[in-house]
Design a protein around this motif. Structure first.
Motif, PDB file in Angstrom:
ATOM      1  N   GLY A  23       0.740  -1.256  -0.035  1.00 23.94           N
ATOM      2  CA  GLY A  23      -0.031  -0.095   0.072  1.00 23.94           C
ATOM      3  C   GLY A  23       0.800   1.289   0.066  1.00 23.94           C
ATOM      4  O   GLY A  23       0.652   2.138  -0.683  1.00 23.94           O
ATOM      5  N   LYS A  24       1.910   1.226   0.806  1.00 24.61           N
ATOM      6  CA  LYS A  24       2.624   2.291   0.871  1.00 24.61           C
ATOM      7  C   LYS A  24       3.507   2.630  -0.550  1.00 24.61           C
ATOM      8  O   LYS A  24       3.636   3.794  -0.816  1.00 24.61           O
ATOM      9  CB  LYS A  24       3.725   2.244   2.055  1.00 24.61           C
ATOM     10  CG  LYS A  24       3.154   2.213   3.479  1.00 24.61           C
ATOM     11  CD  LYS A  24       4.038   1.993   4.468  1.00 24.61           C
ATOM     12  CE  LYS A  24       3.406   1.672   5.724  1.00 24.61           C
ATOM     13  NZ  LYS A  24       4.518   1.283   6.736  1.00 24.61           N
ATOM     14  N   ALA A  25       4.036   1.327  -1.046  1.00 23.20           N
ATOM     15  CA  ALA A  25       4.661   1.571  -2.317  1.00 23.20           C
ATOM     16  C   ALA A  25       3.895   1.983  -3.465  1.00 23.20           C
ATOM     17  O   ALA A  25       4.281   2.843  -4.181  1.00 23.20           O
ATOM     18  CB  ALA A  25       5.419   0.242  -2.791  1.00 23.20           C
ATOM     19  N   LEU A  26       2.730   1.717  -3.365  1.00 28.23           N
ATOM     20  CA  LEU A  26       1.752   2.152  -4.497  1.00 28.23           C
ATOM     21  C   LEU A  26       1.411   3.492  -4.350  1.00 28.23           C
ATOM     22  O   LEU A  26       1.086   4.289  -5.426  1.00 28.23           O
ATOM     23  CB  LEU A  26       0.542   1.136  -4.608  1.00 28.23           C
ATOM     24  CG  LEU A  26       0.520  -0.339  -4.865  1.00 28.23           C
ATOM     25  CD1 LEU A  26      -0.684  -1.134  -4.682  1.00 28.23           C
ATOM     26  CD2 LEU A  26       1.205  -0.349  -6.394  1.00 28.23           C
ATOM     27  N   ASN A  27       1.279   3.985  -3.234  1.00 24.98           N
ATOM     28  CA  ASN A  27       0.820   5.328  -2.852  1.00 24.98           C
ATOM     29  C   ASN A  27       1.804   6.384  -3.427  1.00 24.98           C
ATOM     30  O   ASN A  27       1.341   7.624  -3.693  1.00 24.98           O
ATOM     31  CB  ASN A  27       0.641   5.524  -1.324  1.00 24.98           C
ATOM     32  CG  ASN A  27      -0.882   5.073  -0.961  1.00 24.98           C
ATOM     33  OD1 ASN A  27      -1.889   4.956  -1.569  1.00 24.98           O
ATOM     34  ND2 ASN A  27      -0.742   4.913   0.326  1.00 24.98           N
ATOM     35  N   LEU A  28       3.214   5.630  -3.470  1.00 19.17           N
ATOM     36  CA  LEU A  28       4.251   6.745  -4.046  1.00 19.17           C
ATOM     37  C   LEU A  28       3.780   6.886  -5.594  1.00 19.17           C
ATOM     38  O   LEU A  28       4.193   7.928  -6.061  1.00 19.17           O
ATOM     39  CB  LEU A  28       5.619   6.099  -4.099  1.00 19.17           C
ATOM     40  CG  LEU A  28       6.105   5.580  -2.417  1.00 19.17           C
ATOM     41  CD1 LEU A  28       7.396   4.893  -2.506  1.00 19.17           C
ATOM     42  CD2 LEU A  28       6.327   7.220  -1.875  1.00 19.17           C
ATOM     43  N   ASN A  84       0.810   6.685  -7.016  1.00 22.34           N
ATOM     44  CA  ASN A  84      -0.588   6.585  -7.121  1.00 22.34           C
ATOM     45  C   ASN A  84      -0.853   7.419  -8.686  1.00 22.34           C
ATOM     46  O   ASN A  84      -2.103   6.856  -8.974  1.00 22.34           O
ATOM     47  CB  ASN A  84      -1.210   7.382  -6.147  1.00 22.34           C
ATOM     48  CG  ASN A  84      -0.948   8.749  -5.957  1.00 22.34           C
ATOM     49  OD1 ASN A  84      -0.012   9.225  -6.769  1.00 22.34           O
ATOM     50  ND2 ASN A  84      -1.400   9.210  -5.041  1.00 22.34           N
ATOM     51  N   THR A  85      -0.198   8.064  -9.259  1.00 25.15           N
ATOM     52  CA  THR A  85      -0.622   8.617 -10.562  1.00 25.15           C
ATOM     53  C   THR A  85      -0.472   7.527 -11.879  1.00 25.15           C
ATOM     54  O   THR A  85      -1.171   7.848 -12.529  1.00 25.15           O
ATOM     55  CB  THR A  85       0.396   9.676 -10.983  1.00 25.15           C
ATOM     56  OG1 THR A  85       1.794   9.222 -11.129  1.00 25.15           O
ATOM     57  CG2 THR A  85       0.350  10.975 -10.016  1.00 25.15           C
ATOM     58  N   SER A  86       0.237   6.456 -11.499  1.00 29.78           N
ATOM     59  CA  SER A  86       0.283   5.456 -12.401  1.00 29.78           C
ATOM     60  C   SER A  86      -0.570   4.242 -12.019  1.00 29.78           C
ATOM     61  O   SER A  86      -0.943   3.402 -12.909  1.00 29.78           O
ATOM     62  CB  SER A  86       1.714   4.847 -12.369  1.00 29.78           C
ATOM     63  OG  SER A  86       2.649   5.853 -12.854  1.00 29.78           O
ATOM     64  N   VAL A  87      -0.960   4.112 -10.804  1.00 25.89           N
ATOM     65  CA  VAL A  87      -1.794   2.694 -10.414  1.00 25.89           C
ATOM     66  C   VAL A  87      -2.865   3.012  -9.613  1.00 25.89           C
ATOM     67  O   VAL A  87      -3.286   2.600  -8.651  1.00 25.89           O
ATOM     68  CB  VAL A  87      -0.800   1.964  -9.478  1.00 25.89           C
ATOM     69  CG1 VAL A  87       0.448   1.401 -10.333  1.00 25.89           C
ATOM     70  CG2 VAL A  87      -0.370   2.772  -8.436  1.00 25.89           C
ATOM     71  N   THR A  88      -3.744   4.353 -10.043  1.00 26.52           N
ATOM     72  CA  THR A  88      -5.280   4.712  -9.388  1.00 26.52           C
ATOM     73  C   THR A  88      -5.680   3.623  -9.184  1.00 26.52           C
ATOM     74  O   THR A  88      -6.723   3.517  -8.129  1.00 26.52           O
ATOM     75  CB  THR A  88      -5.532   6.007  -9.861  1.00 26.52           C
ATOM     76  OG1 THR A  88      -5.565   5.883 -11.289  1.00 26.52           O
ATOM     77  CG2 THR A  88      -4.737   7.018  -9.534  1.00 26.52           C
ATOM     78  N   SER A  89      -6.178   3.026 -10.111  1.00 32.91           N
ATOM     79  CA  SER A  89      -7.106   1.753 -10.204  1.00 32.91           C
ATOM     80  C   SER A  89      -6.837   0.451  -9.145  1.00 32.91           C
ATOM     81  O   SER A  89      -7.422  -0.281  -9.024  1.00 32.91           O
ATOM     82  CB  SER A  89      -7.237   1.366 -11.688  1.00 32.91           C
ATOM     83  OG  SER A  89      -6.151   0.659 -12.094  1.00 32.91           O
ATOM     84  N   CYS A  90      -5.337   0.558  -8.563  1.00 31.44           N
ATOM     85  CA  CYS A  90      -4.986  -0.432  -7.836  1.00 31.44           C
ATOM     86  C   CYS A  90      -5.475  -0.110  -6.443  1.00 31.44           C
ATOM     87  O   CYS A  90      -5.837  -1.070  -5.606  1.00 31.44           O
ATOM     88  CB  CYS A  90      -3.413  -0.668  -7.693  1.00 31.44           C
ATOM     89  SG  CYS A  90      -2.995  -1.600  -9.042  1.00 31.44           S
ATOM     90  N   ARG A  91      -5.859   1.010  -6.191  1.00 30.00           N
ATOM     91  CA  ARG A  91      -6.147   1.387  -4.554  1.00 30.00           C
ATOM     92  C   ARG A  91      -7.516   1.688  -4.348  1.00 30.00           C
ATOM     93  O   ARG A  91      -8.057   2.624  -5.262  1.00 30.00           O
ATOM     94  CB  ARG A  91      -5.181   2.696  -4.180  1.00 30.00           C
ATOM     95  CG  ARG A  91      -3.716   2.360  -4.450  1.00 30.00           C
ATOM     96  CD  ARG A  91      -3.182   1.170  -3.899  1.00 30.00           C
ATOM     97  NE  ARG A  91      -3.260   1.641  -2.393  1.00 30.00           N
ATOM     98  CZ  ARG A  91      -3.410   0.392  -1.431  1.00 30.00           C
ATOM     99  NH1 ARG A  91      -3.302  -0.780  -1.885  1.00 30.00           N
ATOM    100  NH2 ARG A  91      -3.355   0.503  -0.281  1.00 30.00           N
TER     101      ARG A  91
END
Length: 345
Positions: free
Chosen positions: A331-336, A338-345
């Motif tokens: 979660g912390k890594a994806l938040n870094l 988030n512009t690339s993986v917004t649909s993951c969160r």
């Protein structure tokens, strides 16, 4: 749906288990809704991701700077450099996870410096599991400032595995895991023997990576040292840790930054002694944990004497382990990014 390529996704040899950090990393990504790792495990993890069919939107490189130590290391290094440039041309996001100050093997220094510089430069984000890693990489390469982040090494909560076990301590220190040169096992046992340190009961559990290392370890083992030179399951480790005062990691400080063995030991509620560097130093300052650091081997005896019999706080350990579990790490890594993986969160 964003996709990921995780390196090195090494296919385990027959009967082997592969790197648990990588397999846990991949599982944690796949468990996130809308996220998927697209590259399968392979006996040659670099060659396998040269194929565009194994390219995700985001590449996560672990131990990239150690590619020169692979078989045909110079050739693979050239391929790795070319791959980096192609990925940037194709606008792929690149994350470099920095695990060590430098590769543990000290050979091929020039090509390793080149690869380290390039992965630092071309990465969109750099993640390290020790606060020292941020300072280290930013001091070495000023252009990494602002894209380097400290996230605790992910771990698991295995405290339930030691619940109800005997509190009798058969050993003062347990040294466990594969025995490799940089881990300092030979050097510490040699020190214990030469300095006649007879008041510390030592247990060493782990595979020696070469017959020579095994022979060297046996040659310096003193009478108060028990050698069990084979791997142990996590169930067996739970028993060893429960019957030992401290887990000791006598690692050499020149390359170590973070440690999976440190986190696995904490997952069992161990009191840990390690070198005054990297994540060991971070957690020695964490009052919820019982982590102690040394600068010289003679410090270890004092740490044992001053902290023998102290009990951990199972509640505080559990809070730490849950806070830094794999789900929260991803979660912390994806938040870094988030512009690339917004649909993951």
């Amino acid at each position: 749906m964003p996709t990921f390529t995780v390196f090195p996704n090494i296919k385990p040899s027959s009967g082997g288990k592969g790197n648990p950090y990588i397999s846990d990393f991949i599982s944690a990504i796949n468990n996130e809704e809308g996220c998927k790792v697209v590259n399968e495990s392979h006996k040659n993890p670099l060659l396998s991701i040269l194929k565009p069919s194994n390219w995700g939107d985001i590449f996560i490189f672990n131990w990239f700077e150690s590619i020169p130590d692979f078989k045909y290391g110079y050739i693979q290094s050239v391929l790795a450099i070319l791959l980096l440039f192609v990925l940037k041309i194709r606008h792929k996001k690149i994350i470099w996870v920095l695990h060590n100050k430098k590769p543990h093997q000290g050979n091929k220094r020039q090509i390793k410096k080149i690869i380290t510089y390039l992965i630092a430069k071309e990465s969109d984000y750099i993640i390290t599991h020790a606060s020292e890693g941020v300072r280290l990489i930013n001091d070495r390469f000023s252009f990494t400032a602002g894209k380097t982040f400290y996230i605790d090494h992910p771990t698991k909560n295995r405290l339930s595995m030691i619940t109800g076990m005997s509190l009798d301590k058969s050993y003062d220190v347990l040294i466990w895991g594969n025995i490799i040169g940089y881990k300092g096992v030979y050097q510490y046992l040699k020190y214990v023997k030469e300095e006649n340190v007879n008041d510390i009961r030592i247990c060493v559990v782990g595979n020696c990576t070469t017959p020579q290392i095994a022979a060297d370890i046996k040659s310096v083992a003193s009478k108060n040292t028990t050698l069990i030179l084979k791997g142990a399951s996590f169930e067996e480790l739970a028993e060893y840790i429960a019957s030992t005062e401290f887990v000791l990691m006598p690692y050499l400080q020149d390359s170590i930054l973070s440690s999976g063995i440190l986190m696995d030991s904490l997952s069992f509620g161990a009191k840990v002694i390690g070198p005054d560097t990297g994540s060991f130093r971070d957690y020695a300052m964490n009052k919820d944990l019982n982590v102690y650091v040394f600068n010289e081997y003679k410090d270890i005896s004092n740490i044992i004497e001053n902290n023998r019999g102290i009990n951990i706080s199972a509640e505080k350990y559990s809070e730490f382990l849950e806070k830094n579990n794999w789900k929260n790490f991803i979660g912390k890594a994806l938040n870094l990014i988030n512009t690339s993986v917004t649909s993951c969160r």
